[in-house]
Scaffold this active site. Structure first.
Site, short mmCIF file in Angstrom:
data_model
loop_
_atom_site.label_atom_id
_atom_site.label_comp_id
_atom_site.label_asym_id
_atom_site.label_seq_id
_atom_site.Cartn_x
_atom_site.Cartn_y
_atom_site.Cartn_z
N PHE A 195 0.81 -1.23 0.00
CA PHE A 195 0.00 0.00 0.00
C PHE A 195 0.84 1.27 0.00
O PHE A 195 0.36 2.33 -0.40
CB PHE A 195 -0.91 0.02 1.23
CG PHE A 195 -1.72 -1.24 1.41
CD1 PHE A 195 -2.73 -1.57 0.53
CD2 PHE A 195 -1.44 -2.10 2.45
CE1 PHE A 195 -3.46 -2.73 0.69
CE2 PHE A 195 -2.16 -3.28 2.63
CZ PHE A 195 -3.17 -3.58 1.74
N GLU B 177 -0.53 -6.75 5.73
CA GLU B 177 -1.96 -6.57 5.51
C GLU B 177 -2.55 -5.42 6.31
O GLU B 177 -3.69 -5.01 6.08
CB GLU B 177 -2.70 -7.86 5.87
CG GLU B 177 -2.26 -9.07 5.04
CD GLU B 177 -2.86 -10.36 5.54
OE1 GLU B 177 -3.51 -10.34 6.61
OE2 GLU B 177 -2.69 -11.39 4.87
N ASN C 216 1.53 -1.97 11.39
CA ASN C 216 2.28 -2.67 12.44
C ASN C 216 2.34 -4.19 12.24
O ASN C 216 2.74 -4.92 13.15
CB ASN C 216 1.72 -2.36 13.83
CG ASN C 216 1.87 -0.89 14.19
OD1 ASN C 216 2.87 -0.26 13.89
ND2 ASN C 216 0.84 -0.34 14.82
N GLY D 274 9.23 -0.95 0.81
CA GLY D 274 8.25 0.09 1.11
C GLY D 274 8.95 1.41 1.35
O GLY D 274 10.10 1.60 0.93
N GLY D 275 8.29 2.30 2.07
CA GLY D 275 8.87 3.60 2.36
C GLY D 275 9.46 3.67 3.75
O GLY D 275 9.73 2.65 4.39
N ASP D 276 9.63 4.90 4.24
CA ASP D 276 10.21 5.10 5.56
C ASP D 276 9.32 4.53 6.66
O ASP D 276 9.82 4.10 7.71
CB ASP D 276 10.45 6.59 5.80
CG ASP D 276 11.54 7.15 4.88
OD1 ASP D 276 12.47 6.39 4.54
OD2 ASP D 276 11.46 8.33 4.51
N GLY E 173 8.58 3.94 -1.44
CA GLY E 173 7.72 4.89 -0.74
C GLY E 173 7.66 6.23 -1.45
O GLY E 173 8.03 6.36 -2.61
N ARG F 39 -0.89 15.65 -0.46
CA ARG F 39 -1.29 16.23 0.83
C ARG F 39 -0.10 16.86 1.55
O ARG F 39 -0.28 17.83 2.30
CB ARG F 39 -1.93 15.16 1.71
CG ARG F 39 -1.00 14.06 2.21
CD ARG F 39 -1.78 13.02 3.01
NE ARG F 39 -0.95 11.97 3.60
CZ ARG F 39 -0.59 10.87 3.01
NH1 ARG F 39 -0.98 10.65 1.74
NH2 ARG F 39 0.15 9.96 3.62
#
Length: 530
Positions: free
Chosen positions: A133, A164, A167, A188-190, A232, A303
């Protein structure tokens, strides 16, 4: 192991190929120099940057036509290695060496494989967390297309977990048997990296019976390294430790088994651990941005730009007290223009001096931290930032603190006092160029190993003096002619997450974790050309 030298073919050209175990280098050249030395056209690759060596298929028509017809039955082996590209990027390259004798080909294969087997730092079994995601939602595709083939080439076994929920990775690390792995990889990202970081540190302290909630606890380093595959929105940690957010580059650092120690800051409030931080702790400007952007997740990545503009126009300042313990053990300073690079002398020397301080303190030969002199700064601040690394990213190549070091056991504490909106804009713009962003009268920077912060709002609460509510965006500021609004308190931005308390106590733990990286290389030379 004896040196090896043979006459082989490379790209239909006869070359002298040399393998010198003492120098751990594979070299080849077409034109000999004086006394048989390598000529000007010599190419080389360190053994440590060879991914694998495999026997080549010589039955294809590509290899049985043209000049190869001179060989009755050619034999070949292919060396897969790292090739340096521009802007700190790495690419996978391959070179095929041909010879007539099968015995000679096998000798080269066996010798190179024996040398690679001695590189025990390379991972064989990895646990991989993929965030489907994060960023643009391309984590799974990035891993399957660009990373998995490299891991397979290097014969790395992997166990993959697609997260999923929030955390998920952190919880898994507490529950799983992680001793069977050589490292943890996050795609993924940070935010994904932060989950893995918290899970790994937490699990390590749990196994060692260390109370993380105690601000003075001596945390135990984890033996496992963390690999970051950037997928990310900013990938700040990856950019600051490798020099690029290129996926293939990060994957190759993991394959080669690179190791880079990194500081971690523990953030506490009332003897309770809030979070760990490796990049940015930001109060005021950066805290307001992350808090406002959390309400606008429906806008996507834009954003952050929207919340940044809104926060800049609001121009809120916050009153409070910052107390800090200067990092006397470090050999650098925030304004010495000496960035952290691969094999960093500052990190290595600072680590040694810090260990000496701790030994003297342990045996009572010198003053302990409790009697060291703390500095106190009170005032009105637009922003308070603490960085454990440069916090560089594509938008800000130098980062928030260009000379911050990854493993020197300190954090750069940056205080931006109340100033005009125009001056604050000048300060922000300098993050995008080579100018000294600390060269302003309203900016102070200190290299610290501990610091505490209490907002004026909380200080007044302790004496039952309540301040008014926060002025809303767009309200006229009659009491502040410079159009700089005061508010009760801001929030702390801890590596992209909002902290629940504004009053915090921070301690830097020197080189608590290790990454699959080697730091940003200074003037990298191309190891393999053509």
């Amino acid at each position: 192991m004896e040196p090896l030298r043979s006459l082989l073919w490379v790209k239909a050209q006869s070359c002298t190929v040399s393998l010198e175990p003492a120098r751990a280098q594979l070299r080849w050249w077409r034109s000999p120099g004086p006394a048989g030395a390598p000529g000007a056209d010599a190419r080389s690759v360190p053994i440590s940057e060879i991914i694998t060596v495999e026997e080549s298929d010589v039955n294809g028509k590509h290899y049985t036509s043209g000049k190869w017809q001179k060989m009755e039955k050619p034999h070949a082996f292919t060396v897969h290695c790292v090739k340096r590209a521009r802007r700190h990027r790495w690419k996978r390259a391959q070179v095929t060496f041909w010879c007539i004798e099968e015995q000679l080909c096998n000798l080269w294969l066996q010798t190179l494989r024996e040398l690679l087997e001695k590189l025990t730092c390379r991972p064989k079994h990895l646990l991989v967390f993929i965030n489907p995601f994060g960023g643009k939602g391309q984590g799974k595709r990035i891993y399957e297309k660009k990373v998995a083939p490299l891991f397979a080439l290097a014969s790395i076994n992997t166990e993959i977990i697609v997260t999923e929920r929030a955390n998920h990775a952190q919880e898994s690390l507490y529950e799983m048997n992680i001793e069977k792995y050589d490292g943890i990889v996050c795609v993924g990202g940070d935010g994904t990296f932060s989950e893995v970081l918290h899970g790994l540190i937490g699990r390590t302290q749990q196994n060692a019976s260390v109370d993380q909630n105690h601000p003075c606890a001596a945390l135990v380093p984890s033996p496992l390294r963390i690999g970051i595959i950037p997928a990310g929105s900013t990938d700040c940690v990856c950019y600051s430790t490798v020099g690029t957010n290129d996926v293939e580059t990060s994957a190759l650092h993991i394959v080669l088994g690179d190791s880079l120690p990194m500081d971690v800051s523990a953030v506490h409030h009332n003897s309770t651990l809030l979070r760990y931080s490796v990049s940015l702790l930001g109060y005021g400007f950066y805290g307001d941005i992350i808090k406002d952007s959390e309400k606008k997740r429906w806008m996507g990545l834009v954003r952050y730009d929207f919340s940044g503009l809104k926060t800049f126009l609001c121009h809120h300042y916050y009153e409070g007290t910052v107390s800090f313990l200067p990092a006397q053990h470090t050999v650098g300073s925030p304004r010495d223009r000496k960035p952290c690079r691969a094999g960093c002398f500052v990190c290595r020397q600072s680590k040694q001096q810090l260990e000496e301080e701790q030994k003297k303190s342990l045996y009572g030969l010198e003053n302990t931290e409790e009697v060291e002199e703390w500095k106190v700064v009170c005032g009105k601040f637009l922003a308070i930032n603490a960085t454990n690394m440069s916090c560089a990213c594509p938008r800000s190549p130098g980062g928030l603190s260009p000379a911050a070091h990854l493993g020197d056991g300190s954090s750069d504490l940056i205080l931006i006092r109340k100033c005009s909106r125009f001056n604050f804009l000048r300060f922000l713009v300098r993050h995008t160029n080579q100018c000294d962003q600390f060269d302003f009268t309203f900016v102070e920077v200190y290299r610290v190993k501990k610091f505490q912060f209490t907002s004026k709002h909380l200080e007044d609460e302790d004496t039952d003096l309540r301040e008014g509510g926060k002025k809303r965006f767009g309200q006229l500021c009659r009491d502040h002619p410079v159009c700089c609004c005061t508010t009760s308190s801001s929030s702390w931005n801890c590596d992209g997450e909002v902290l629940s308390s504004s009053a915090i106590e921070v301690r830097v733990h020197c080189q608590l974790v290790r990454l699959f990286a080697r730091g940003i290389e200074e003037n990298p030379q191309q190891a393999l050309q053509g």
